[in-house]
Design an enzyme around this catalytic site. Structure first.
Site, PDB file in Angstrom:
ATOM      1  N   GLU A   2      -5.204  -8.702   1.060  1.00 49.24           N
ATOM      2  CA  GLU A   2      -5.797  -8.412   2.367  1.00 49.24           C
ATOM      3  C   GLU A   2      -7.282  -8.150   2.206  1.00 49.24           C
ATOM      4  OE1 GLU A   2      -4.132  -5.173   4.737  1.00 49.24           O
ATOM      5  OE2 GLU A   2      -2.114  -5.832   4.195  1.00 49.24           O
ATOM      6  N   GLU A  58       0.788  -1.230   0.000  1.00 49.32           N
ATOM      7  CA  GLU A  58       0.000   0.000   0.000  1.00 49.32           C
ATOM      8  C   GLU A  58       0.822   1.283   0.000  1.00 49.32           C
ATOM      9  OE1 GLU A  58      -2.936  -0.053   3.088  1.00 49.32           O
ATOM     10  OE2 GLU A  58      -3.791  -1.952   2.445  1.00 49.32           O
TER      11      GLU A  58
HETATM   12  C1  BGC Z   1      -2.915  -2.485   6.113  1.00 48.28           C
HETATM   13  C2  BGC Z   1      -2.900  -3.234   7.417  1.00 48.28           C
HETATM   14  C3  BGC Z   1      -4.006  -2.696   8.311  1.00 48.28           C
HETATM   15  C4  BGC Z   1      -5.329  -2.941   7.635  1.00 48.28           C
HETATM   16  C5  BGC Z   1      -6.544  -2.473   8.411  1.00 48.28           C
HETATM   17  C6  BGC Z   1      -4.278  -2.185   5.571  1.00 48.28           C
HETATM   18  O1  BGC Z   1      -4.324  -0.880   5.154  1.00 48.28           O
HETATM   19  O2  BGC Z   1      -2.083  -3.079   5.161  1.00 48.28           O
HETATM   20  O3  BGC Z   1      -1.632  -3.125   7.982  1.00 48.28           O
HETATM   21  O4  BGC Z   1      -3.979  -3.234   9.585  1.00 48.28           O
HETATM   22  O5  BGC Z   1      -5.356  -2.269   6.407  1.00 48.28           O
HETATM   23  O6  BGC Z   1      -6.545  -1.091   8.552  1.00 48.28           O
END
Ligand code: BGC
Length: 459
Positions: A368, A170
């Site tokens: 993610e 990101e």
């Molecule tokens: C990030 C994580 C974060 C998650 C929830 C993403 O932007 O890569 O490190 O914990 O979102 O906010």
């Protein structure tokens, strides 16, 4: 009810689809004595920067509990585990390797392989060595060379065993939360710096790609946080377009070899003349990647400012998109997670389709996806039905995209366990395992049981 939904979802997931969970170094590792200092250590020391005052230690004390955490991964039955390397743990900032730090990641990688789990390594998940920040961090014109040295060290040590690589996690967040605003480390709060940091992050990505290729590393790629920018109102089309260009298109344009768009250069001329762009670097950035990771959580909705007060989700703010024309507001809808983030799986399908058009012929992975909810530990159990539904909805949305022809090959739940949610501290829980702050016990939530069942049916 949930059981039949799990069965229906599992039947849609192809056998060779990669199922995994993700974490990041600073959020879980603890053991800050075993490494150099990072910008997040410095940021956390300033009162008020992290809501509950959390600091790097103990986090989840993962460095000392790695064997137990590996066993949890084995029990969960995942195909892959996505983790990040702490740059200051393996190279504290002076370009000298730290053998103990390298030893830790060797243990982690070997432990995964022994348990039949593919290691997916992210090189940079936001914890830059403080020593490099002291020379400007992502604004230093030679920062890509430092990142290249770091890439070299990682490739020399781990390329023989890591299954997939992400150079950056990101970069939009690093640039705009850390440089344009003060929400994240290093907390510069200078809008113009956001553009330059974003560009230099990508030039570091390009430099690292070359190193990874030289070492014949398996599947080098990058993870971006992409999302659909939605507006149903023509009056705010220009604002939505600007947000989309900074959130999504800037990164994909660079990767696709389209450079920085003239329209963006024009709209941001009050902040920067973009004279830091270097043609040779643009070429490096555009070299082919083997996969693109998409971190997806929520859509961005934009409405006219005149439309009464709408609720903006945490972290959705126009200060993160310098140059956006006046007259609009962020407007998220119900239902929402604890972060105030709208839950809208259809937008994930759309994000995947859109990305496949903007950067064609690159395999996509959900690197993610997950949600924070107000978990309650009752009699040793956490019945997080909200999170179970979130995962079922979003995994189905991924399969919808696949059915519509998008080449999506894997999905990583964020996160394996509750951890330090950056500036939100430990209070926002994203784990499928609950971490008890009193004794570090890892307790499977219902969502972990669901994920385990899906993994089992996918074998
Ligand atoms: C990030 C994580 C974060 C998650 C929830 C993403 O932007 O890569 O490190 O914990 O979102 O906010």
């Amino acid at each position: 009810m949930t059981d039949s939904k799990i069965a229906a979802l599992a039947a849609r997931i192809p056998e060779d689809f990669d199922l995994g969970v993700a974490t990041a170094s600073w959020q879980i590792e603890g053991d800050s004595k075993g490494r150099g200092s990072s910008i997040w250590d410095d940021f956390a020391k300033v009162p008020g920067n992290i809501k509950d005052g959390s600091v790097a230690d103990p986090a989840c004390d993962h460095v000392n509990r790695v064997e137990g955490d590996l066993d949890i991964l084995k029990d969960l039955g995942v195909d892959s585990y996505r983790f990040s390397v702490s740059w200051p743990r393996v190279m504290p900032g002076n370009n000298q390797p730290n053998p103990e730090g390298i030893g830790f990641y060797n243990r982690l990688i070997d432990g995964l392989l022994e348990r039949g789990i593919k290691p997916v390594l992210t090189m940079y998940h936001w914890d830059m060595p403080s020593e490099l920040q002291a020379i400007g961090g992502w604004l230093n014109k030679d920062i890509h060379k430092h990142f290249q040295n770091y890439a070299n060290l990682l490739a020399e040590n781990f390329a023989d065993r890591v299954g997939m690589w992400a150079t950056l996690n990101e970069p939009w967040v690093s640039a705009y939360l850390g440089y344009a605003t003060k929400l994240h480390a290093p907390g510069l709060g200078n809008p113009a710096a956001g553009f330059e940091a974003g560009y230099r992050l990508m030039s570091a990505h390009g430099a690292a790609m070359s190193v990874l290729r030289e070492h014949k590393a398996n599947m080098p790629g990058i993870a971006l946080n992409l999302t659909e920018v939605i507006t149903e109102d023509e009056r705010v089309r220009a604002q939505a377009d600007h947000v989309d260009s900074l959130q999504n298109r800037f990164w994909l344009d660079l990767l696709a070899g389209r450079g920085v768009s003239e329209a963006l250069i024009e709209r941001t001329s009050q902040f920067t003349d973009w004279s830091f762009i270097d043609q040779a670097q643009l070429k490096d950035i555009a070299q082919p990647i083997d996969w693109l990771g998409i971190n997806y959580y929520t859509p961005i909705r934009i409405a006219p400012a005149s439309e009464g007060d709408q609720k903006a989700a945490l972290g959705q703010d126009f200060s993160l998109y310098p140059g956006v024309p006046e007259g609009a507001q962020m407007a998220s809808r119900e239902p929402r997670t604890e972060m105030g983030w709208e839950i809208f799986p259809a937008s994930l399908t759309e994000t995947l389709k859109q990305t496949a058009e903007r950067l064609p012929n690159i395999p996509l992975y959900l690197s993610e996806n997950g949600a924070a909810f107000d978990d309650q530990l009752v009699d040793g159990e956490i019945h997080d039905q909200d999170r179970v539904d979130f995962y079922l909805g979003h995994l189905n949305a991924v399969m919808d995209a696949k059915d519509q022809g998008v080449d999506v090959r894997g999905y990583f739940a964020w996160s394996l366990m509750d951890n330090i949610e950056w500036a939100e501290g430990l209070e926002k829980r994203f784990g499928i395992y609950y971490v008890d702050p009193k004794n570090q016990a890892r307790i499977p939530k219902d969502s972990a049981k669901m994920f385990k069942e899906i993994c089992k049916r996918n074998k």
